[in-house]
Scaffold this motif. Structure first.
Motif, PDB file in Angstrom:
ATOM      1  N   HIS A  97       0.847  -1.199   0.000  1.00 26.07           N
ATOM      2  CA  HIS A  97       0.000   0.000   0.000  1.00 26.07           C
ATOM      3  C   HIS A  97       0.884   1.251   0.000  1.00 26.07           C
ATOM      4  CE1 HIS A  97      -3.526   2.518   0.919  1.00 26.07           C
ATOM      5  NE2 HIS A  97      -4.241   1.471   0.580  1.00 26.07           N
ATOM      6  N   CYS A  98       1.851   1.263  -0.883  1.00 28.02           N
ATOM      7  CA  CYS A  98       2.828   2.351  -0.981  1.00 28.02           C
ATOM      8  C   CYS A  98       2.424   3.297  -2.106  1.00 28.02           C
ATOM      9  CB  CYS A  98       4.212   1.763  -1.250  1.00 28.02           C
ATOM     10  SG  CYS A  98       5.517   2.970  -1.494  1.00 28.02           S
ATOM     11  N   ASN A  99       2.730   4.584  -1.960  1.00 26.12           N
ATOM     12  CA  ASN A  99       2.315   5.548  -2.984  1.00 26.12           C
ATOM     13  C   ASN A  99       3.444   5.975  -3.911  1.00 26.12           C
ATOM     14  OD1 ASN A  99       3.611   7.075  -0.922  1.00 26.12           O
ATOM     15  ND2 ASN A  99       2.619   8.934  -1.644  1.00 26.12           N
ATOM     16  N   ASN A 100       4.590   5.293  -3.859  1.00 26.64           N
ATOM     17  CA  ASN A 100       5.716   5.603  -4.739  1.00 26.64           C
ATOM     18  C   ASN A 100       6.300   4.305  -5.286  1.00 26.64           C
ATOM     19  OD1 ASN A 100       6.289   8.637  -4.252  1.00 26.64           O
ATOM     20  ND2 ASN A 100       6.150   7.819  -2.183  1.00 26.64           N
ATOM     21  N   ASN A 101       6.730   4.322  -6.557  1.00 26.17           N
ATOM     22  CA  ASN A 101       7.481   3.155  -7.014  1.00 26.17           C
ATOM     23  C   ASN A 101       8.924   3.274  -6.540  1.00 26.17           C
ATOM     24  OD1 ASN A 101       8.897   4.770  -8.925  1.00 26.17           O
ATOM     25  ND2 ASN A 101       7.361   4.364 -10.490  1.00 26.17           N
ATOM     26  N   ASN A 102       9.659   2.184  -6.651  1.00 24.96           N
ATOM     27  CA  ASN A 102      11.043   2.101  -6.191  1.00 24.96           C
ATOM     28  C   ASN A 102      11.169   2.310  -4.686  1.00 24.96           C
ATOM     29  OD1 ASN A 102      13.763   1.536  -6.785  1.00 24.96           O
ATOM     30  ND2 ASN A 102      14.285   3.710  -6.682  1.00 24.96           N
ATOM     31  N   MET A 103      10.110   1.997  -3.952  1.00 27.71           N
ATOM     32  CA  MET A 103      10.202   1.988  -2.492  1.00 27.71           C
ATOM     33  C   MET A 103       9.982   0.558  -1.998  1.00 27.71           C
ATOM     34  SD  MET A 103       8.829   5.536  -0.929  1.00 27.71           S
ATOM     35  CE  MET A 103       9.767   7.038  -1.220  1.00 27.71           C
ATOM     36  N   ALA A 122      -2.658   5.369  -8.372  1.00 24.97           N
ATOM     37  CA  ALA A 122      -2.928   6.462  -7.443  1.00 24.97           C
ATOM     38  C   ALA A 122      -1.648   6.925  -6.776  1.00 24.97           C
ATOM     39  CB  ALA A 122      -3.926   6.009  -6.370  1.00 24.97           C
ATOM     40  N   THR A 123      -1.677   8.154  -6.323  1.00 21.68           N
ATOM     41  CA  THR A 123      -0.591   8.664  -5.492  1.00 21.68           C
ATOM     42  C   THR A 123      -1.142   9.764  -4.606  1.00 21.68           C
ATOM     43  OG1 THR A 123       1.731   9.357  -5.504  1.00 21.68           O
ATOM     44  CG2 THR A 123       0.242  10.475  -7.057  1.00 21.68           C
ATOM     45  N   TRP A 124      -0.375  10.127  -3.581  1.00 23.31           N
ATOM     46  CA  TRP A 124      -0.847  11.148  -2.647  1.00 23.31           C
ATOM     47  C   TRP A 124       0.343  11.892  -2.053  1.00 23.31           C
ATOM     48  CZ3 TRP A 124      -1.715   5.894  -2.137  1.00 23.31           C
ATOM     49  CH2 TRP A 124      -0.988   5.209  -1.152  1.00 23.31           C
ATOM     50  N   TYR A 125       0.035  13.001  -1.395  1.00 19.71           N
ATOM     51  CA  TYR A 125       1.065  13.835  -0.768  1.00 19.71           C
ATOM     52  C   TYR A 125       0.403  14.630   0.347  1.00 19.71           C
ATOM     53  CZ  TYR A 125       5.753  16.018  -1.030  1.00 19.71           C
ATOM     54  OH  TYR A 125       7.052  16.403  -0.799  1.00 19.71           O
ATOM     55  N   SER A 126       1.108  14.798   1.446  1.00 21.67           N
ATOM     56  CA  SER A 126       0.542  15.483   2.604  1.00 21.67           C
ATOM     57  C   SER A 126       1.100  16.891   2.744  1.00 21.67           C
ATOM     58  CB  SER A 126       0.843  14.687   3.874  1.00 21.67           C
ATOM     59  OG  SER A 126       2.243  14.730   4.151  1.00 21.67           O
ATOM     60  N   TYR A 161       3.047   9.283   3.963  1.00 18.26           N
ATOM     61  CA  TYR A 161       2.169  10.216   3.260  1.00 18.26           C
ATOM     62  C   TYR A 161       2.954  11.093   2.283  1.00 18.26           C
ATOM     63  CZ  TYR A 161      -2.120   9.582   6.069  1.00 18.26           C
ATOM     64  OH  TYR A 161      -3.265   9.086   6.643  1.00 18.26           O
ATOM     65  N   SER A 162       4.222  10.766   2.020  1.00 22.42           N
ATOM     66  CA  SER A 162       5.094  11.667   1.278  1.00 22.42           C
ATOM     67  C   SER A 162       5.482  11.119  -0.091  1.00 22.42           C
ATOM     68  CB  SER A 162       6.364  11.947   2.089  1.00 22.42           C
ATOM     69  OG  SER A 162       6.047  12.621   3.296  1.00 22.42           O
ATOM     70  N   GLN A 163       5.715  12.047  -1.018  1.00 26.61           N
ATOM     71  CA  GLN A 163       6.201  11.705  -2.343  1.00 26.61           C
ATOM     72  C   GLN A 163       7.684  11.355  -2.290  1.00 26.61           C
ATOM     73  OE1 GLN A 163       4.853  11.648  -5.720  1.00 26.61           O
ATOM     74  NE2 GLN A 163       3.025  11.318  -4.477  1.00 26.61           N
ATOM     75  N   GLY A 164       8.119  10.552  -3.243  1.00 28.67           N
ATOM     76  CA  GLY A 164       9.518  10.138  -3.277  1.00 28.67           C
ATOM     77  C   GLY A 164      10.489  11.281  -3.468  1.00 28.67           C
ATOM     78  N   ILE A 165      10.026  12.426  -3.992  1.00 27.21           N
ATOM     79  CA  ILE A 165      10.902  13.574  -4.185  1.00 27.21           C
ATOM     80  C   ILE A 165      11.190  14.315  -2.883  1.00 27.21           C
ATOM     81  CG2 ILE A 165      10.095  13.953  -6.545  1.00 27.21           C
ATOM     82  CD1 ILE A 165       8.505  16.403  -5.324  1.00 27.21           C
TER      83      ILE A 165
END
Length: 491
Positions: A102-108, A334-338, A452-456
């Motif tokens: 249930h991760c919102n970034n690939n390569n994690m 899907a993706t998300w960011y807080s 809740y954070s983006q990979g960037i």
């Protein structure tokens, strides 16, 4: 176990893929060697593209978080994980470890190299005194809550039954019980972990305390966790449910402002969402109270909304959680960011609704397959932060930041970059507005929850003042820097 002929043919096919796609050559050449070594181990059985196991192992709730690994493996003991670390060390292959995905970034929790899936770590056991529960990192929260229900017990865990135990317990852990007992990471008692140096150990406040603290938000930076032991709490009937609001959302906003201004009730939790599609927004309200009946007036403004439909009632905790689950479509992306929010003022709530609508219009204009934009408001009380024990992720009563969470959903892989960029733009506008309103702080003064954070997101923005001791610890237990070969927020 694959026969020697089958896995050699699989490696040969992978080699053709490497030569056909030079852009991923460096990542896949070492992975081919790693997959070949996995295939020589009697205890391990690598899976390859086209097999049912492989598709399961690389799958994620959001398909945008999946990557086509060269092979996958499901270890079922710490000793097998030790073997995998030995292979990773010898081949320097990229790798990833996944609980439920249930991760919102690939390569994690995904990789082009060796994918490790934790499904086989599904053990669960209640202590004799019933004060703690040991859970394997291959379990989801529905399984955990179902096991505890006959005992009248609960743990601080995920709000969705299909979310995995591992990711939540190693990141932050927002929960329906957070106001009452803290975050999930505040309620772990110990963890069984295979360190990158090959050591298998159990860490707690009394043994390996530095590693134990680091795991509270440290994600995959310190090894592969096989199980965690959690505090249990008694629970009876709870009250709650969800309401859907259509048409004019002014009254919903009024009720949210009113609720957020009240003194926090530890047993109560609220989530309010703006759900926007192509410029039109509806509302979703989820209410929870740890008890059969909430205090008079606490949720009345929501329950009495004239344009709301749904159900709130007294029920078991597991029924409450399962009723709120919505299955994702097979092609879901899907993706998300807080963004950190200190107070839920009318200005910021209205702005979130406006930006959800504006972003949904951009999604419709710029993408072929965008389906939904949501803006989530979660008014946790200051007391929720009083349970912190000095974890890797900074959270305390001096900085009791709630989080706005903006999510975008779509179906076509060709839209990935467009919609990741729009999610970041959406987040940035909310954060900047909150700073202007004096209810958030700029970079370096607030710290984002890792799940809740983006990979960037810069790692400094997640771990802040804790980076020094985290980096020192990481060098100590990972002398070959094997963790650098996996993705995530690398310290």
């Amino acid at each position: 176990m694959l026969s020697a002929r089958k896995w050699l043919l699989s490696i040969a096919s992978a080699a053709l893929l490497v030569s056909a796609t030079p852009a991923v050559d460096d990542r896949r050449s070492s992975a081919a060697a790693a997959c070949a070594r996995v295939g020589t181990k009697q205890e391990l059985s690598p899976a390859f593209a086209g097999s049912v196991q492989y598709e399961h192992d690389i799958s994620h709730w959001s398909n945008a978080s999946s990557l086509p690994s060269l092979c996958s493996v499901q270890p079922d003991s710490p000793q097998e994980i030790q073997q995998l670390f030995s292979i990773i060390k010898a081949t320097r292959t990229p790798w990833a470890v996944k609980g439920l995905g249930h991760c919102n970034n690939n390569n994690m929790s995904s990789t082009y190299g060796l994918q490790i899936d934790m499904s086989q770590f599904s053990q669960i056991a209640l202590s004799e005194d019933k004060k703690s529960l040991k859970v394997g990192t291959g379990l989801n929260w529905g399984q955990v809550y179902g096991y505890l229900a006959p005992h009248g017990l609960i743990v601080v865990g995920g709000r969705s039954p299909t979310v995995g135990a591992a990711g939540l317990l190693l990141s932050s852990g927002y929960a329906w019980l957070t106001n009452e007992y803290g975050f999930a990471i505040d309620n772990t008692l110990s963890a069984d972990i295979v360190l990158p140096n090959g050591t298998f150990t159990t860490v707690s406040e009394n043994h390996g305390a530095d590693i134990f603290r680091a795991l509270q938000g440290g994600l995959n930076n310190f090894g592969i966790v096989t199980s965690l032991t959690l505090k249990t709490f008694p629970i009876g009937q709870v009250w709650g449910g969800s309401l859907q609001v259509t048409g004019d959302l002014t009254a919903m906003i009024d009720a949210t402002v009113e609720y957020s201004a009240k003194p926090s009730v530890p047993q109560a939790t609220l989530a309010v969402e703006f759900l926007a599609v192509n410029g039109t927004a509806t509302g979703l309200i989820i209410m929870f109270y740890d008890g059969p009946t909430p205090p008079p007036g606490l949720f009345d403004a929501f329950v009495n909304l004239p344009n709301a439909t749904g159900s709130v009632k007294t029920q078991s905790f597991i029924d409450f959680v399962q009723a709120g689950e919505v299955a994702a479509a097979p092609n879901n992306r899907a993706t998300w960011y807080s963004a950190p929010i200190l107070n839920w003022t009318r200005e910021i709530i209205e702005y979130i609704g406006e930006q959800a609508v504006e972003t949904s219009i951009k999604v419709a204009q710029q993408s072929k397959s965008g389906t939904l934009v949501s803006g989530n408001i979660e008014p946790f009380g200051t007391q929720a932060y009083s349970f912190s024990r000095g974890s890797a992720w900074p959270h305390d009563t001096a900085h009791p930041y709630n989080t706005f969470n903006g999510l975008v959903m779509w179906t076509d892989p060709q839209d990935d970059k467009i919609l990741f960029d729009l999610t970041i733009e959406y987040h940035t506008k909310i954060w900047q507005k909150a700073i202007e309103l004096g209810i958030s702080r700029p970079k370096g003064e607030v710290f984002f929850p890792p799940n809740y954070s983006q990979g960037i997101t810069p790692v400094e923005q997640i771990y802040g003042p804790n980076l020094g001791w985290l980096r020192t610890l990481k060098k100590k237990i990972d002398p070959w820097n094997l963790i650098s070969l996996t993705g995530g927020f690398k310290i």
